[in-house]
Design a protein around this motif. Structure first.
Motif, PDB file in Angstrom:
ATOM      1  N   PRO A  28       0.836  -1.202   0.000  1.00 12.14           N
ATOM      2  CA  PRO A  28       0.000   0.000   0.000  1.00 12.14           C
ATOM      3  C   PRO A  28       0.868   1.248   0.000  1.00 12.14           C
ATOM      4  N   ARG A  29       0.365   2.301  -0.595  1.00 15.41           N
ATOM      5  CA  ARG A  29       1.109   3.554  -0.651  1.00 15.41           C
ATOM      6  C   ARG A  29       1.215   4.137   0.755  1.00 15.41           C
ATOM      7  N   ARG A  30       2.411   4.534   1.119  1.00 16.58           N
ATOM      8  CA  ARG A  30       2.626   5.086   2.454  1.00 16.58           C
ATOM      9  C   ARG A  30       2.115   6.511   2.508  1.00 16.58           C
ATOM     10  N   ARG A  31       1.532   6.827   3.649  1.00 19.49           N
ATOM     11  CA  ARG A  31       1.022   8.187   3.842  1.00 19.49           C
ATOM     12  C   ARG A  31       2.174   9.095   4.223  1.00 19.49           C
ATOM     13  N   ARG A  32       2.076  10.312   3.808  1.00 19.05           N
ATOM     14  CA  ARG A  32       3.107  11.302   4.111  1.00 19.05           C
ATOM     15  C   ARG A  32       2.563  12.278   5.127  1.00 19.05           C
ATOM     16  N   LEU A  33       3.372  12.589   6.107  1.00 15.95           N
ATOM     17  CA  LEU A  33       3.017  13.562   7.126  1.00 15.95           C
ATOM     18  C   LEU A  33       3.964  14.732   6.973  1.00 15.95           C
ATOM     19  N   ARG A  34       3.410  15.939   6.858  1.00  7.52           N
ATOM     20  CA  ARG A  34       4.238  17.130   6.721  1.00  7.52           C
ATOM     21  C   ARG A  34       3.965  18.065   7.886  1.00  7.52           C
ATOM     22  N   LEU A  35       5.021  18.493   8.535  1.00  6.67           N
ATOM     23  CA  LEU A  35       4.920  19.416   9.667  1.00  6.67           C
ATOM     24  C   LEU A  35       5.540  20.737   9.258  1.00  6.67           C
ATOM     25  N   TYR A  36       4.876  21.831   9.588  1.00  7.14           N
ATOM     26  CA  TYR A  36       5.366  23.152   9.247  1.00  7.14           C
ATOM     27  C   TYR A  36       5.499  23.983  10.513  1.00  7.14           C
ATOM     28  N   LEU A  37       6.583  24.707  10.610  1.00  6.81           N
ATOM     29  CA  LEU A  37       6.775  25.672  11.687  1.00  6.81           C
ATOM     30  C   LEU A  37       6.884  27.043  11.045  1.00  6.81           C
ATOM     31  N   ILE A  38       6.102  27.974  11.524  1.00  6.69           N
ATOM     32  CA  ILE A  38       6.165  29.339  11.023  1.00  6.69           C
ATOM     33  C   ILE A  38       6.327  30.250  12.225  1.00  6.69           C
ATOM     34  N   GLY A  39       7.343  31.070  12.197  1.00  6.31           N
ATOM     35  CA  GLY A  39       7.624  31.999  13.282  1.00  6.31           C
ATOM     36  C   GLY A  39       8.975  32.633  13.052  1.00  6.31           C
ATOM     37  N   THR A  40       9.488  33.295  14.056  1.00  2.00           N
ATOM     38  CA  THR A  40      10.810  33.899  13.897  1.00  2.00           C
ATOM     39  C   THR A  40      11.846  32.793  13.794  1.00  2.00           C
ATOM     40  N   ASP A  41      13.001  33.131  13.259  1.00  3.08           N
ATOM     41  CA  ASP A  41      14.069  32.151  13.122  1.00  3.08           C
ATOM     42  C   ASP A  41      14.423  31.556  14.484  1.00  3.08           C
ATOM     43  N   ALA A  42      14.525  32.406  15.505  1.00  9.78           N
ATOM     44  CA  ALA A  42      14.873  31.923  16.849  1.00  9.78           C
ATOM     45  C   ALA A  42      13.786  30.999  17.403  1.00  9.78           C
ATOM     46  N   ASP A  43      12.525  31.360  17.199  1.00 12.57           N
ATOM     47  CA  ASP A  43      11.429  30.536  17.711  1.00 12.57           C
ATOM     48  C   ASP A  43      11.355  29.189  17.002  1.00 12.57           C
ATOM     49  N   THR A  44      11.565  29.171  15.677  1.00 12.30           N
ATOM     50  CA  THR A  44      11.523  27.898  14.961  1.00 12.30           C
ATOM     51  C   THR A  44      12.704  27.020  15.369  1.00 12.30           C
ATOM     52  N   ARG A  45      13.902  27.610  15.561  1.00 12.47           N
ATOM     53  CA  ARG A  45      15.048  26.824  16.028  1.00 12.47           C
ATOM     54  C   ARG A  45      14.779  26.245  17.406  1.00 12.47           C
ATOM     55  N   SER A  46      14.142  27.040  18.277  1.00 13.73           N
ATOM     56  CA  SER A  46      13.810  26.565  19.619  1.00 13.73           C
ATOM     57  C   SER A  46      12.816  25.406  19.567  1.00 13.73           C
ATOM     58  N   ALA A  47      11.802  25.504  18.715  1.00 14.85           N
ATOM     59  CA  ALA A  47      10.811  24.436  18.584  1.00 14.85           C
ATOM     60  C   ALA A  47      11.453  23.164  18.036  1.00 14.85           C
ATOM     61  N   ILE A  48      12.349  23.311  17.065  1.00 17.75           N
ATOM     62  CA  ILE A  48      13.050  22.154  16.503  1.00 17.75           C
ATOM     63  C   ILE A  48      13.917  21.500  17.576  1.00 17.75           C
ATOM     64  N   ALA A  49      14.604  22.300  18.378  1.00 14.47           N
ATOM     65  CA  ALA A  49      15.428  21.754  19.462  1.00 14.47           C
ATOM     66  C   ALA A  49      14.560  21.021  20.483  1.00 14.47           C
ATOM     67  N   SER A  50      13.386  21.572  20.790  1.00 10.13           N
ATOM     68  CA  SER A  50      12.477  20.911  21.735  1.00 10.13           C
ATOM     69  C   SER A  50      11.990  19.576  21.191  1.00 10.13           C
ATOM     70  N   LEU A  51      11.612  19.529  19.919  1.00 11.77           N
ATOM     71  CA  LEU A  51      11.162  18.276  19.311  1.00 11.77           C
ATOM     72  C   LEU A  51      12.293  17.252  19.256  1.00 11.77           C
ATOM     73  N   HIS A  52      13.518  17.735  19.053  1.00 14.70           N
ATOM     74  CA  HIS A  52      14.679  16.841  19.073  1.00 14.70           C
ATOM     75  C   HIS A  52      14.873  16.267  20.480  1.00 14.70           C
TER      76      HIS A  52
END
Length: 96
Positions: A28-52
């Motif tokens: 079966p075809r695999r489903r794709r999940l796309r996550l988007y972060l929109i915000g200031t560069d510092a805020d997106t880096r912080s969110a990425i670090a938190s998810l990591h």
């Protein structure tokens, strides 16, 4: 002389061994999940670090900064906002 007696039969004898799972010819075809972060560069880096830190995604999996045009995409950005995204293929769920 050492003598060993078994009182319980092995659950893995030839007669009780579970059948090998059948692999379908067409995957079966695999489903794709796309996550988007929109915000200031510092805020997106912080969110990425938190998810990591939570073990969700490695930091290198995220895209580089993408500037959002003034006319926006589907969202109207605040001044200085950037876009970062991550694309994943979730593991298939086991059948119920």
């Amino acid at each position: 002389m050492l003598q060993i007696q078994y009182f319980l039969s092995s659950p893995y004898t030839e007669t009780t061994r579970p059948a090998a799972p059948q692999v379908p010819l067409v995957q079966p075809r695999r489903r794709r999940l796309r996550l988007y972060l929109i915000g200031t560069d510092a805020d997106t880096r912080s969110a990425i670090a938190s998810l990591h830190h939570l073990g969700y995604a490695e930091q290198f999996e995220w895209s580089h900064v993408i500037e959002i045009p003034e006319n926006g995409l589907f969202v109207q950005p605040d001044p200085g906002d950037v876009l970062r995204y991550l694309q994943r293929y979730p593991a298939p769920r086991p059948p119920a």
